[in-house]
Enzyme design. Sequence first.
Site, short mmCIF file in Angstrom:
data_model
loop_
_atom_site.label_atom_id
_atom_site.label_comp_id
_atom_site.label_asym_id
_atom_site.label_seq_id
_atom_site.Cartn_x
_atom_site.Cartn_y
_atom_site.Cartn_z
N CYS A 1 47.40 45.08 40.94
CA CYS A 1 47.56 44.81 42.37
C CYS A 1 48.91 45.32 42.86
CB CYS A 1 47.34 43.32 42.65
SG CYS A 1 46.95 43.01 44.39
N HIS B 1 42.00 41.58 39.64
CA HIS B 1 42.90 40.70 38.89
C HIS B 1 42.23 40.12 37.66
CE1 HIS B 1 46.32 40.30 41.75
NE2 HIS B 1 45.40 40.56 42.66
N GLU C 1 43.66 38.84 35.19
CA GLU C 1 44.43 37.67 34.75
C GLU C 1 44.05 36.42 35.53
OE1 GLU C 1 45.44 39.81 36.87
OE2 GLU C 1 46.60 38.77 38.41
#
Lengths: 281, 995
Positions: free
Chosen positions: A106, A231, A233
Site C-alpha cells: 500500500c 493488504h 497482513e
Amino acid sequence: MVGGPVVRVLVLRGLGFNCEEESAAAWQLAGAEPVVAHASDWLSGAVRLDGFAILHLPGGFSYGDDLGSGQVFANRIRLGRLEDGTRVLDTVSAFLGRGGRIIGICNGFQILVRAGLVPNIGGQFVQQVALAANLCGHFVDRWVRCRSAGMSLANLGEREFDLPVRHGEGRLVFGSPELRDLCQEKGLIGLQYLEADGGPATTEPANPNGAELATAGLWSEDGQVFGMMPHPEAYLTFVNHPDWGGRQRRGEDNDEATQTGQAFFRAWVEAATRHAAEVGR
Amino acid sequence: MATRAAAHFVAVLVRPDQRDVTGERVRVQARHLGIETGAVRVARVYAIDLPGTAEQLARAAPLVLADAVLETVAVDVLPVHSGAFVTTARLPGVTDDEGRTAQLALALAWDEPRLRDGQQCVFAQRLYLLQRQLADGDLRKLASALGNPLVDHLAWGAGLPTAIAAPAFVDHPPTPQQTVDLHGDDDAVLALSKAGCWHLDAAELRAIRDHFDEVAADRLARAMPALPTECEVEVFAQTWSEHCKHKEFNATISLVHNDQPRTVRSLFKTFIRGATERIRDKYAAIGQDWMVTVFSDNAGLVELDADHYFALKVETHNSPSALDPVGGAMTGVLGNNRDAFGTGKGGARLLFNTDVLCFGSPDYAKPLLRGQLHPMRVARGVVDGVEQAGNKSGVPTVNGALLFDDRFAGKPLVYCGTGAILPKQYPNGESWHKDIRPGDRIVVIGGRVGRDGIHGATFSSGALDDKVSGSVVQIGSPFVQKMASDLLAEACALGLVSGCTDNGAGGLSSSVGELAQGPGGALLHLERVPLKYAGLQPWEILLSESQERMTLAVRPGDVAALVALAQRRGVEATDIGAFDDSGRLVVRFGETTLADLDLAFLHDGVPTRYLQAEWTDHPALPNPELTLDAGPMLLRLLASPNICCREAVVRLYDHEVKGKTVIKPLMGPTGLAPQDAAVVRASFDGWHGLAVASGICPKFGDLDPYAMAAGAFDEAVRSLISVGARLPVAGEAPSWSGCDNFCVPNSAFDAVANPDGKLKLGKLVRMCEALYDCAVYFDVPMTSGKDSMKNDFVSEGHKISVPPTVLFTLVARVADVRRTVTSEWKAVGDVVYQVGATYDELGGCDWLRLCGGPDLALHGAVPQVRLGDARRVYEKMMAAHAAGLLASSHDLSDGGLLVALAECAIGGGRGAWIDVCQLSDSQPIAAVLFAESHSRLLVSVAPHHVAAFEMLFGRDAVRLGQVSADPSLRLDNGAESLCALTVAELTAAWRTPLW
C-alpha cells in the site's frame, strides 16, 4: 518450511506508517524474526540494514501523503543522507546488491514506485510507473479477489486469494506502452485483480481502482523488490475474512497457512531462506 | 485577508495525457450545483516566500513536489489556458500541513536545514482551472462549495489568476495587561461576559467578584492587582465552561413529574455515577471490580487482561461541525483520540474508532438561514473529516450509525468514539496513575500554538448563531498527531512520563489547570511556548486550542532524555514550567504575571445552578388505520435514508487497519451484510477481544423520553448480546464499559428566550432515570460520558433545536472472537426464529414515519423495555452462543421484523420462506411486521441444533421458517401470502444511494 538461518525482517514504523504491528505479526507467523524500528532511525542511520534479509515498508500515510502518496518518504530515500553523510539510496542499493529483498504494501508500494525501486527496469532507480488516484475518486476499503501470476510471488505459484484493499491512490499507470509491454514480457506483474469469472478485472468493483492490466502488485526487474496494494497482513486469520462466518458454517476450507495473507509472508520467507542457503553453499 | 503576492510559486498539474480524477469530480460537483464548467484541471499550487531564483525552484520542484509519471511542474507561470478559475487557500493561521510538508521537501532538495526548522514560508493552495467562461455568480457558488470562507481564502475570476498570493501575518505587540471590574449590576457584568465570549452567568460572575474581594489583600501582597486580570477571567471562563464543568448536569433541579414535586441534586451524581458506583460495589463485594478509573480521567479505564487496561471515550463535536464540517469532524475524532492518549500516565494505543452521525434529511428543502449549511454539505464534509482523521491515524473505524431528522439541520450531532489499550505497567509504575509531584516539569509535545480555536470551550457552551469568528474553528492534522502520539507511547514505555493530558477545550489553561490538581499547583511560562507565528497575545497562547498537543508531567531528571527522543522523532517538546504544591495556578509571560489563582477556588468555586423541570406522562394515541401493503412498503423502507445501505460511507473508512477487525460494519459473501456490533481482537497474542455497539433512537423521545433512553440502552446491549458478548455474571471476570453522551437543546427555562425549558429539562431527567434503571439492571456501568447542552441553531429569528438525544456506546470483552456470530443467513435449511416478544408498539416506528411523516409516528404506543423479559432472553442467547447453537443473529430495530428479515437475506445472498402466523396469533399483523419493540433478535439455527435450541428457548423463540435454496424472501401469514420478493429486488432497493 526450508530449514536454515532465521530470516530477519526490518519493519518500519512512525512518520505516518500505520501497519507495523500486523506486519510484524505476519512475519512472526511465517517463521521470520521481525524487528520494528522507527523510520527516522533508519533514515538517520541509527538502524542499518546489515543482518536483515528483508526490508518491509508497510501501509499508512507516510508524511500524511501531503504531496501525493509516498512522495515525501520517496524523496527521503532518493535524496536523503544518513547522519554520516552516506546517501540513503546507496545503502538500499548495497542491500539489494547483497541479495536483500524489499516488500512494500500500500503506502509502501507507493513509496517504492516513486523512489524508482519498482519496476526499476535498467536499474537506474527512476520512477517508471505511477499509482494514481482511484477512478472512483476516493478512498475505498473493500475485499477483492486476486491471483498471483507472472514471475509470481517467489514460489507461491499461480494461486487465488481474497484480500482487502484500503487506499485512495492505487491505480497503476505505466509510464508508456513500451514500458507496459516490457513489464508484461518480463513477468513483473506479480498480482492481478480478478473478475468473478477468473479473468483479469478491468472494471470496478472487481478492479477497485482502475489499474492498468488489473495490476495489484509489481516486481522489480531483478525480482528482489515487490510492491502490492492489497493488504495480506490484514488477513492473518480466517476470521478476518468478511464471509468467515458463512465459510465456517458451511465447513469450507479455512486453512490459514494457504488461504490467508499468511501465504505471502511464508513464500517471501521461504525465498529469503533459499537465497541464504544458496549463498551459504 | 492580509495577503501579498508571493516571491515565487510552483504549480503542479496532471499531465494532459493522464486522467485528472479530481478535476472530473469537481466537474460533477459543479453540475450538481447547476453549473457546466467544461473540463476541469486541478493544480496544486505552492506560494513560496523565499529568496532564491526561479531556476533553483525549477530544478528542485519536479524532483520533490511532483509525480514524475503523472504530473508536470511550472514555476512562476501557468502554462495553460482556462475560461475561468477558482482558488482556495488556507486563511492565515489556519493549519496548512501541505505547505509545511512542501517546505520540508524543498529543504531536502536544497540541503537547507534552516528551511526545515524555521517559520512557514511555503503555503499550499488549490487552483481549479475551468474550461468554460462562467458568470461571477456561478464562480462564487462553486468557490463556496470548494472551500469554506471560515477557514479558506476564496478567489475566482475569468481566465487565469494574475498573481499567486501568500498570507501575510500582522504582528500585534502585546497589549498592556487590563483588569476587569465585576462590581457592576447584573446587566453590566453580563454585557462584559457577552463581549468577552466568556459565557459566564450572573451568579458565576458574582462568585468570581466576591472571591477577588475576599483575597484582595493577599493579591496585593503578591504584587497582583486586586481586581482580576483579563487573563484570569478567561481562565475562569474556560475552567467553568459548560463544556468543562457540566454545570447543568451538576445543577440542583426542582422537578414536577405528574404533578409530584421532587428535587434532584445533580443528574450526574444521582443517576450516572450513582449507577456505576452501585454496580461497582456489588461486584467489589465478591472480589470482581473491573473498573479501574471511572469519570475521573480523560477516558474510562477497565480491566482487559492480565497485562492491559481498556480505555473508552466518546465525545461530540457538534458546533464546529456545523460551521466547518470537515475540520469540525476531524478535530472531533482527533481530539477524542487524544483523550485516550491522555488517560493515566499516557501512551495508550488506539484500537478502534466509532462514529455516530445525525444530520438533516438529504432532501432538506427549506430555505437555508444565514450561517446554515445544507445538511448534505454538512454530511459529506463530516464523513470526509472522519475518514481523514481515522484513516490517516491508522485507526479502524469499526462501528457507527447514521440518522436523519430535519431537527438536526441546524446543528448536526457528531459523536466520535475511541477504544484504546493501555499496558498496565510502565517502568515508573502503574500506568493508570497520574503520579505528578511538585517539581515535575510541564512539557508540551506536538504542534505549535496559533490563533486557531480560541474560545472553543466557551463557544460550544452556547447556542450557535450566525455571528461566529473563524478563530473558533480548527483544522486537525492527523499526521502531526500521529507523530506526537507515537512519541508519547514510546516515552511512556520508557518510563519518562509521570502523567499527561491532552490540550483540547481551553488549551493550556485547562490542561495545566487540571494536572496541577494532583501535585497542588503549577507555574507556567507562556513565553516559552512555541508559536506558529508571531503576534499572539499572551492570553491567546494560554487559551488557544491549537490541536495535536499533549501536556506532560516529567521528572526533572527525565526532561533531557524526553527532549532528545522527541528530536530524533521529529516532534517538538518544550519545557514550559513546573508543577508545585503552592495551591496556585500562576501564569507568567516574561516578567509579567498574567494570572495567580487559588487552585481550589478555580476548580471547586463554581456555584451550583438551580433549574426547574417538569414532565407529565401521557397516554398513547390509538394506532392509525393503514393498509399493510407489505411488499411495496418493505422496498420503500429499505430505500429510506434511515435504513438503506451505508456502504457509501462505510467503505470510505478504513475498518481493517491493525488487522484485528473480526466483525466489520459490512460482512458476508458480497460484503453487504450489516452487523449489529463490531468485534476486534485485543492483540495477536490471544483470541480475546472487544465487542462494541451503539444505541441511539431519538425518534421515540417525542413520545416518551424515558422509553427512548431505555430503548437506546437496550439497543446497545442487545447488539452486543447478538454477536456473542455475555452480560456481567458473577465468577466470569466481566469487563463491560459504557459511555453516555447526551445531546439536548438548551434546557434552562427562561420565560422569554426558552419558554419550554422546563419541559426540555424534564425530558432530560427522565432520560437519566432510564439510564440508571437499565444500567443497574444489566450491571452495565458507565465509565465515562459527556453532555452537550446547547444544541440550538439560531438565525434570522428562527431556532432549530435538536430532539433530545442520548447515545450509549457499550463495549464488552469477548473471550474468543472466533466464537462470535454475524447477522447474515449462511446455509440453506437453517431454521429462522424470532427471539423475544413483539408488542403492539407502533409508536415512533419507521413504517409510520414513512406512511405519514413524524406526526403520524406520534400515534401508537412507544416501545418499552421490559427489563425482566429482556434479561431472561439475553441469558438464553448467552447460553445459545456458549453451546454454539447460532448460525446467525441480527437485532430487530429500525423498520422492525420485516426489515431485519430482508437484511439477513441481502447479507447472506439467500432467501427464506417465512410464516409469521404464530406471531400474529397474539398481535396485530402491522405490529408483527413493523413494530420496533425492543429486546428482540432474529436468529438462524443449523438443523442439527434445532432441538437443543428449542429446548433452551421454549416460548422465548418463535419459529418463522427456513433459509431456502430459492433466492427470494417469501412471507406468509398462515394461508395468506404477504409478499414474495427476490433477494436481487431487496438488494437493489436497499442499495439506493444514500446521497
